[in-house]
Design a protein around this motif. Structure first.
Motif, PDB file in Angstrom:
ATOM      1  N   ALA A 278     -67.426  45.452 -32.685  1.00  0.00           N
ATOM      2  CA  ALA A 278     -68.660  44.818 -33.226  1.00  0.00           C
ATOM      3  C   ALA A 278     -69.935  45.189 -32.688  1.00  0.00           C
ATOM      4  CB  ALA A 278     -68.558  43.364 -33.395  1.00  0.00           C
ATOM      5  N   ALA A 279     -69.931  46.214 -31.767  1.00  0.00           N
ATOM      6  CA  ALA A 279     -71.440  46.492 -31.275  1.00  0.00           C
ATOM      7  C   ALA A 279     -72.146  46.873 -32.209  1.00  0.00           C
ATOM      8  CB  ALA A 279     -70.880  47.470 -29.901  1.00  0.00           C
ATOM      9  N   LYS A 280     -71.676  47.863 -33.347  1.00  0.00           N
ATOM     10  CA  LYS A 280     -72.533  48.466 -34.191  1.00  0.00           C
ATOM     11  C   LYS A 280     -72.369  48.343 -35.724  1.00  0.00           C
ATOM     12  CE  LYS A 280     -73.924  52.936 -32.068  1.00  0.00           C
ATOM     13  NZ  LYS A 280     -73.826  54.561 -31.980  1.00  0.00           N
ATOM     14  N   ALA A 281     -71.410  47.246 -35.586  1.00  0.00           N
ATOM     15  CA  ALA A 281     -70.993  46.734 -37.045  1.00  0.00           C
ATOM     16  C   ALA A 281     -71.947  45.491 -37.466  1.00  0.00           C
ATOM     17  CB  ALA A 281     -69.620  46.375 -36.976  1.00  0.00           C
ATOM     18  N   PRO A 282     -71.597  45.253 -38.690  1.00  0.00           N
ATOM     19  CA  PRO A 282     -72.424  43.968 -39.004  1.00  0.00           C
ATOM     20  C   PRO A 282     -71.854  42.422 -38.395  1.00  0.00           C
ATOM     21  CG  PRO A 282     -71.992  45.236 -40.984  1.00  0.00           C
ATOM     22  CD  PRO A 282     -71.476  46.047 -39.913  1.00  0.00           C
ATOM     23  N   LEU A 283     -70.705  42.537 -38.115  1.00  0.00           N
ATOM     24  CA  LEU A 283     -70.018  41.545 -37.427  1.00  0.00           C
ATOM     25  C   LEU A 283     -70.928  41.128 -36.203  1.00  0.00           C
ATOM     26  CD1 LEU A 283     -67.781  39.482 -37.272  1.00  0.00           C
ATOM     27  CD2 LEU A 283     -66.140  41.089 -36.034  1.00  0.00           C
ATOM     28  N   GLY A 284     -71.405  41.979 -35.541  1.00  0.00           N
ATOM     29  CA  GLY A 284     -72.031  41.666 -34.200  1.00  0.00           C
ATOM     30  C   GLY A 284     -73.267  40.999 -34.160  1.00  0.00           C
ATOM     31  N   ASP A 285     -73.924  40.925 -35.729  1.00  0.00           N
ATOM     32  CA  ASP A 285     -75.080  40.033 -35.833  1.00  0.00           C
ATOM     33  C   ASP A 285     -74.710  38.469 -36.241  1.00  0.00           C
ATOM     34  OD1 ASP A 285     -76.906  41.860 -35.014  1.00  0.00           O
ATOM     35  OD2 ASP A 285     -76.873  42.884 -36.963  1.00  0.00           O
ATOM     36  N   GLN A 286     -73.346  38.423 -36.198  1.00  0.00           N
ATOM     37  CA  GLN A 286     -72.633  36.960 -37.028  1.00  0.00           C
ATOM     38  C   GLN A 286     -71.568  36.617 -35.726  1.00  0.00           C
ATOM     39  OE1 GLN A 286     -72.421  37.143 -41.342  1.00  0.00           O
ATOM     40  NE2 GLN A 286     -71.981  39.196 -40.929  1.00  0.00           N
ATOM     41  N   ALA A 287     -71.580  36.885 -34.548  1.00  0.00           N
ATOM     42  CA  ALA A 287     -70.399  36.646 -33.906  1.00  0.00           C
ATOM     43  C   ALA A 287     -70.832  36.119 -32.280  1.00  0.00           C
ATOM     44  CB  ALA A 287     -69.352  37.533 -33.821  1.00  0.00           C
ATOM     45  N   TRP A 288     -70.462  35.520 -31.625  1.00  0.00           N
ATOM     46  CA  TRP A 288     -70.612  35.106 -30.106  1.00  0.00           C
ATOM     47  C   TRP A 288     -69.313  35.279 -29.577  1.00  0.00           C
ATOM     48  CZ3 TRP A 288     -73.769  30.111 -29.296  1.00  0.00           C
ATOM     49  CH2 TRP A 288     -75.289  30.143 -29.981  1.00  0.00           C
ATOM     50  N   PHE A 289     -69.377  35.980 -28.322  1.00  0.00           N
ATOM     51  CA  PHE A 289     -68.219  36.130 -27.630  1.00  0.00           C
ATOM     52  C   PHE A 289     -68.260  35.650 -26.036  1.00  0.00           C
ATOM     53  CE2 PHE A 289     -69.472  39.865 -30.516  1.00  0.00           C
ATOM     54  CZ  PHE A 289     -68.303  40.184 -31.039  1.00  0.00           C
ATOM     55  N   VAL A 290     -67.394  34.741 -26.103  1.00  0.00           N
ATOM     56  CA  VAL A 290     -67.474  33.785 -24.893  1.00  0.00           C
ATOM     57  C   VAL A 290     -66.278  33.802 -24.033  1.00  0.00           C
ATOM     58  CG1 VAL A 290     -68.146  31.229 -24.255  1.00  0.00           C
ATOM     59  CG2 VAL A 290     -68.687  32.245 -26.541  1.00  0.00           C
ATOM     60  N   VAL A 291     -66.353  34.016 -22.640  1.00  0.00           N
ATOM     61  CA  VAL A 291     -65.458  33.980 -21.830  1.00  0.00           C
ATOM     62  C   VAL A 291     -65.514  32.823 -21.220  1.00  0.00           C
ATOM     63  CG1 VAL A 291     -63.924  34.995 -19.924  1.00  0.00           C
ATOM     64  CG2 VAL A 291     -64.994  36.369 -21.959  1.00  0.00           C
ATOM     65  N   LYS A 420     -59.649  41.362 -39.117  1.00  0.00           N
ATOM     66  CA  LYS A 420     -59.291  41.149 -40.564  1.00  0.00           C
ATOM     67  C   LYS A 420     -59.815  39.779 -40.749  1.00  0.00           C
ATOM     68  CE  LYS A 420     -56.132  44.712 -40.684  1.00  0.00           C
ATOM     69  NZ  LYS A 420     -54.415  45.058 -40.766  1.00  0.00           N
ATOM     70  N   PHE A 421     -59.433  38.767 -40.196  1.00  0.00           N
ATOM     71  CA  PHE A 421     -59.684  37.551 -40.256  1.00  0.00           C
ATOM     72  C   PHE A 421     -61.091  37.045 -40.388  1.00  0.00           C
ATOM     73  CE2 PHE A 421     -60.328  32.890 -38.744  1.00  0.00           C
ATOM     74  CZ  PHE A 421     -59.505  32.402 -39.691  1.00  0.00           C
ATOM     75  N   ALA A 422     -61.779  37.710 -39.305  1.00  0.00           N
ATOM     76  CA  ALA A 422     -63.301  37.561 -39.403  1.00  0.00           C
ATOM     77  C   ALA A 422     -63.954  37.989 -40.612  1.00  0.00           C
ATOM     78  CB  ALA A 422     -63.798  38.139 -38.263  1.00  0.00           C
ATOM     79  N   VAL A 423     -63.478  39.131 -41.105  1.00  0.00           N
ATOM     80  CA  VAL A 423     -64.052  39.544 -42.293  1.00  0.00           C
ATOM     81  C   VAL A 423     -63.821  38.679 -43.663  1.00  0.00           C
ATOM     82  CG1 VAL A 423     -64.111  41.445 -44.082  1.00  0.00           C
ATOM     83  CG2 VAL A 423     -63.972  42.067 -41.691  1.00  0.00           C
ATOM     84  N   ALA A 424     -62.534  38.173 -43.668  1.00  0.00           N
ATOM     85  CA  ALA A 424     -62.096  37.102 -44.760  1.00  0.00           C
ATOM     86  C   ALA A 424     -62.752  35.894 -44.571  1.00  0.00           C
ATOM     87  CB  ALA A 424     -60.507  37.118 -44.590  1.00  0.00           C
ATOM     88  N   VAL A 425     -63.117  35.351 -43.330  1.00  0.00           N
ATOM     89  CA  VAL A 425     -63.746  34.013 -43.278  1.00  0.00           C
ATOM     90  C   VAL A 425     -65.112  34.366 -43.586  1.00  0.00           C
ATOM     91  CG1 VAL A 425     -64.604  32.483 -41.343  1.00  0.00           C
ATOM     92  CG2 VAL A 425     -62.232  33.240 -41.325  1.00  0.00           C
ATOM     93  N   LEU A 426     -65.736  35.106 -43.134  1.00  0.00           N
ATOM     94  CA  LEU A 426     -67.164  35.325 -43.652  1.00  0.00           C
ATOM     95  C   LEU A 426     -67.213  35.505 -45.204  1.00  0.00           C
ATOM     96  CD1 LEU A 426     -68.349  37.850 -40.998  1.00  0.00           C
ATOM     97  CD2 LEU A 426     -68.801  35.280 -41.042  1.00  0.00           C
ATOM     98  N   ALA A 427     -66.153  36.099 -45.911  1.00  0.00           N
ATOM     99  CA  ALA A 427     -66.158  36.132 -47.478  1.00  0.00           C
ATOM    100  C   ALA A 427     -65.804  34.938 -48.053  1.00  0.00           C
ATOM    101  CB  ALA A 427     -65.361  37.477 -47.765  1.00  0.00           C
ATOM    102  N   ALA A 428     -65.228  33.937 -47.547  1.00  0.00           N
ATOM    103  CA  ALA A 428     -64.991  32.947 -48.031  1.00  0.00           C
ATOM    104  C   ALA A 428     -65.915  31.793 -48.181  1.00  0.00           C
ATOM    105  CB  ALA A 428     -63.564  32.093 -47.286  1.00  0.00           C
ATOM    106  N   PRO A 429     -65.966  30.989 -49.252  1.00  0.00           N
ATOM    107  CA  PRO A 429     -66.803  29.968 -49.417  1.00  0.00           C
ATOM    108  C   PRO A 429     -66.793  29.084 -48.120  1.00  0.00           C
ATOM    109  CG  PRO A 429     -65.042  29.698 -51.110  1.00  0.00           C
ATOM    110  CD  PRO A 429     -64.941  31.086 -50.368  1.00  0.00           C
ATOM    111  N   TRP A 430     -67.817  28.385 -48.025  1.00  0.00           N
ATOM    112  CA  TRP A 430     -67.718  27.607 -46.861  1.00  0.00           C
ATOM    113  C   TRP A 430     -68.862  26.579 -46.935  1.00  0.00           C
ATOM    114  CZ3 TRP A 430     -71.161  27.443 -42.403  1.00  0.00           C
ATOM    115  CH2 TRP A 430     -70.774  26.436 -41.394  1.00  0.00           C
ATOM    116  N   GLN A 431     -68.645  25.121 -46.779  1.00  0.00           N
ATOM    117  CA  GLN A 431     -69.765  24.226 -46.605  1.00  0.00           C
ATOM    118  C   GLN A 431     -69.590  23.404 -45.140  1.00  0.00           C
ATOM    119  OE1 GLN A 431     -72.163  23.387 -48.917  1.00  0.00           O
ATOM    120  NE2 GLN A 431     -72.762  22.070 -47.582  1.00  0.00           N
TER     121      GLN A 431
END
Length: 444
Positions: A278-291, A420-431
């Motif tokens: 995700a470093a250079k992908a759009p996902l990088g601006d919509q995700a947090w990575f936590v350990v 793949k799941f992350a892409v699908a979740v971001l594309a799905a409607p959500w409230q």
């Protein structure tokens, strides 16, 4: 010549705006430059970090050894992980995690002039007792142990088939004043027991013959236990300004003395791999990575983390928790009901399961209490939809200290699914849902 009697005309004064405007513009430029310089910025992305492989990550992480809180390899592994995230261009926040753990402070078994070093069972409170060392079968019931004359004496036994806590319970029910357990288990175990005022110790299999030779003798068993403060840190990696539409999580710490390859180096490697992608992908601006840290001590890191970031986490569409994804087949998911259809869409073959519920749990009002034996539970409590990913069946935390094997192919496949799941979740409607109120309505 006559003296000049009137003043010569002079150059008129500049209008105020002609000198004030440049001054204002200059000050504004200086402020803008200062403001930009003091804003947080992501570190530069290093090409060498993006080119790394899972095999290289595992080689480095494995070299630190066991990552139990307070162990030498734990702090080194945490620093290494933070450095990896920074090299991938993420800003890193380190959140302290503190707790205490019991440590043996010099326990001994004394018979006459002979003294052997022993180790307090993890969780035992320590104590000192004198009595006859009575050998009992490890699977004997408390009644059978009592018939062997164990009351007010010291029990001596070998590795049981069940848990050490169950063995301790039977020994104490038989009236024993202490226990010496020969740790000759075929596979090393981490077996915590409940705190009691009786000395409960173990000895290594290498001392088996020497200890068995003491059976029937009068001995003094001394167990010394101290509470040691230990600390760690939860690591949050994110781009500056990134929203936590998705949170990817795992835990760094292991059970004491365990390498923790599956639980949970596999999860840490999965999170790091997703951060790399995700470093250079759009996902990088919509995700947090936590350990998280302190998970094996009661999910300490996640319990502190979630309340601290409760407001931004209201934007979270899904939290994915990777806990034991490196060994076994198939990949399994315990997910919020709203996320099940998306999982089916991404991978129809992935097994869905429900996390086991304690039969003693009672409803709170009209709702059953939330369940979970890992870091996603704290997110559930803030109404965040979660997905627990694991392999190999409904396993609680592994108690096998031989957790030193890892299938990197499984880690790769887990990361593929999560992406793949992350892409699908971001594309799905959500409230987003509001947190539960006092009435208990509209709760997660």
């Amino acid at each position: 010549m006559y003296a000049r009697r009137r003043t010569l005309p002079t150059k008129p004064a500049l209008p105020v705006w002609k000198w004030l405007l440049p001054a204002v513009l200059g000050a504004g430029a200086l402020y803008a430059a200062y403001h930009y310089a003091t804003l947080p910025h992501d570190p530069p992305l290093q090409s060498s970090a993006q080119a790394r492989t899972l095999a290289q990550d595992w080689q480095d992480l494995r070299a630190f050894g066991p990552r139990g809180l307070g162990e030498a390899g734990h702090a080194k592994a945490a620093d290494w992980l933070a450095a990896q995230f920074r090299a991938l261009g993420y800003s890193v926040t380190e959140l302290p995690v503190m707790t205490t753990r019991p440590v043996d402070a010099g326990s001994t078994l004394t018979a006459g002039q002979q003294q052997l070093a022993v180790t307090a069972l993890y969780g035992a409170g320590g104590g000192e007792q004198t009595g006859r060392l009575v050998r009992v079968p490890p699977q004997a019931s408390s009644e059978e142990m009592g018939k062997l004359g164990l009351q007010t004496q010291i029990a001596l036994t070998t590795c049981p088939a069940g848990t050490w806590a169950e063995l301790v319970d039977r020994v104490l029910r038989a009236g024993a004043f202490g226990l010496v357990l020969i740790d000759d288990c075929p596979v090393a175990k981490f077996e915590p027991v409940s705190q009691t005022p009786m000395p409960l110790v173990k000895v290594a299999a290498s001392q088996k013959a020497a200890v068995l030779a003491l059976a029937g003798q009068q001995v003094k068993l001394t167990s010394k236990v101290e509470q040691q403060e230990v600390g760690g840190k939860t690591i949050l990696a994110r781009h500056v300004g990134a929203t936590p539409a998705l949170v990817f999580g795992a835990h760094l710490d292991t059970l004491p003395t365990s390498l923790g390859a599956n639980r949970d180096a596999s999860g840490v490697l999965t999170v790091l791999e997703l951060a790399r992608r995700a470093a250079k992908a759009p996902l990088g601006d919509q995700a947090w990575f936590v350990v998280f840290d302190g998970t094996t001590a009661g999910m300490l890191g996640s319990r502190d983390f979630v309340p601290q970031y409760a407001y931004p986490l209201r934007q979270t569409r899904a939290m994915l928790n990777f806990d034991g994804v490196g060994v076994g087949e198939p990949l399994e998911a315990a997910a919020h009901a709203e996320l099940d259809p998306i999982i089916r869409q991404v991978d129809p073959q992935l097994r869905l399961f429900e996390e086991p519920r304690d039969q003693q749990q009672r409803p709170i009002g009209k709702a059953l209490p939330l369940v979970g034996n890992s870091d996603h539970l704290a997110f559930k409590q803030e109404t965040v939809r979660t997905v627990l990913l694991q392999r190999g069946g409904l396993n609680p935390f592994d108690k096998m200290l031989g957790d030193d094997q890892l299938d990197l192919g499984n880690v790769q496949k887990t990361a593929d699914f999560a992406q793949k799941f992350a892409v699908a979740v971001l594309a799905a409607p959500w409230q987003p849902k509001e947190p539960c109120g006092l009435t208990g309505r509209n709760c997660y």
